[in-house]
Write a protein that holds these residues in place. Structure first.
Motif, PDB file in Angstrom:
ATOM      1  N   LEU A  59      40.857  43.271  45.249  1.00 12.43           N
ATOM      2  CA  LEU A  59      41.042  43.443  43.812  1.00 12.43           C
ATOM      3  C   LEU A  59      40.607  42.172  43.095  1.00 12.43           C
ATOM      4  N   GLY A 106      46.619  42.436  47.991  1.00 15.28           N
ATOM      5  CA  GLY A 106      45.719  42.994  46.982  1.00 15.28           C
ATOM      6  C   GLY A 106      44.407  42.251  46.872  1.00 15.28           C
ATOM      7  N   GLY A 140      41.397  46.432  39.703  1.00 14.15           N
ATOM      8  CA  GLY A 140      42.614  45.675  39.489  1.00 14.15           C
ATOM      9  C   GLY A 140      43.832  46.484  39.878  1.00 14.15           C
ATOM     10  N   GLY A 141      44.983  45.864  39.687  1.00 12.50           N
ATOM     11  CA  GLY A 141      46.235  46.539  40.004  1.00 12.50           C
ATOM     12  C   GLY A 141      47.357  45.991  39.153  1.00 12.50           C
ATOM     13  N   ILE A 175      45.255  41.164  39.273  1.00 14.93           N
ATOM     14  CA  ILE A 175      46.552  41.815  39.468  1.00 14.93           C
ATOM     15  C   ILE A 175      47.478  41.277  38.389  1.00 14.93           C
ATOM     16  N   LEU A 225      50.329  40.247  46.290  1.00 15.89           N
ATOM     17  CA  LEU A 225      49.159  39.580  45.706  1.00 15.89           C
ATOM     18  C   LEU A 225      48.161  39.228  46.801  1.00 15.89           C
ATOM     19  N   LEU A 285      52.265  48.838  43.337  1.00 18.29           N
ATOM     20  CA  LEU A 285      51.015  48.198  42.942  1.00 18.29           C
ATOM     21  C   LEU A 285      50.043  49.316  42.588  1.00 18.29           C
TER      22      LEU A 285
END
Length: 160
Positions: free
Chosen positions: A127, A121, A93-94, A130, A118, A87
């Motif tokens: 985030l 993240g 974001g990622g 993703i 997810l 990731l």
């Protein structure tokens, strides 16, 4: 919030069927099994591994250097190292990247680990977006909207 601290505190994850853990040099033999298979590596940006030493170098050069954002995938049932997922953080974001041993394709393992990451993240790293990056020629990938963003790569929100 320091995302690197949060990542460092999350070295291992578990799903119903899989363990995500840090990649080690001792994973070289299992990684060589799929990393030397031309069909498995067809849609990644590195050539197939030629031998175990090249695999160890790949582990040291990428996975050790990128420990905070990459995990090995182990099937619980067999305790076999079957692939990796990362990731990569980009601003707020990622992007996901992954490779799975071809023997384990079609079992829903990537969506299972993606769902885990997810949640991590969005909830822990906070985030905002993703996505999954893949070669648009890879017809086995089913993006959520079916659209490719450019000629070489398709970047799509991963709604696993």
């Amino acid at each position: 919030m320091n995302r690197n601290v949060i990542l460092a505190e999350h070295q291992r994850f578990e799903t119903e069927r899989l363990i995500l853990r840090k990649v080690e040099i001792t994973d070289a033999e299992a990684m060589f099994e799929y990393g030397s298979d031309p069909e498995t590596v067809r849609f990644i940006t590195i050539p197939p591994y030629e031998d175990i030493e090249a695999t160890k170098a790949g582990i040291a050069d990428f996975f050790v250097r990128n420990r905070l954002v990459s995990w090995g995938i182990v099937e619980k049932k067999s305790n076999q190292f079957i692939g990796t997922i990362d990731l990569r953080l980009e601003g707020d974001g990622g992007a996901f990247g992954w490779i799975i041993n071809r023997k384990f394709w079609g079992r829903g393992y990537v969506p299972e680990v993606a769902k885990c990451l997810l949640e991590f993240g969005f909830n822990e790293l906070e985030l905002n977006l993703i996505w999954a990056e893949h070669f648009s020629e890879n017809k086995k990938i089913r993006p959520s909207d079916g659209k490719n963003r450019n000629d070489k790569y398709g970047s799509n929100l991963c709604l696993c």
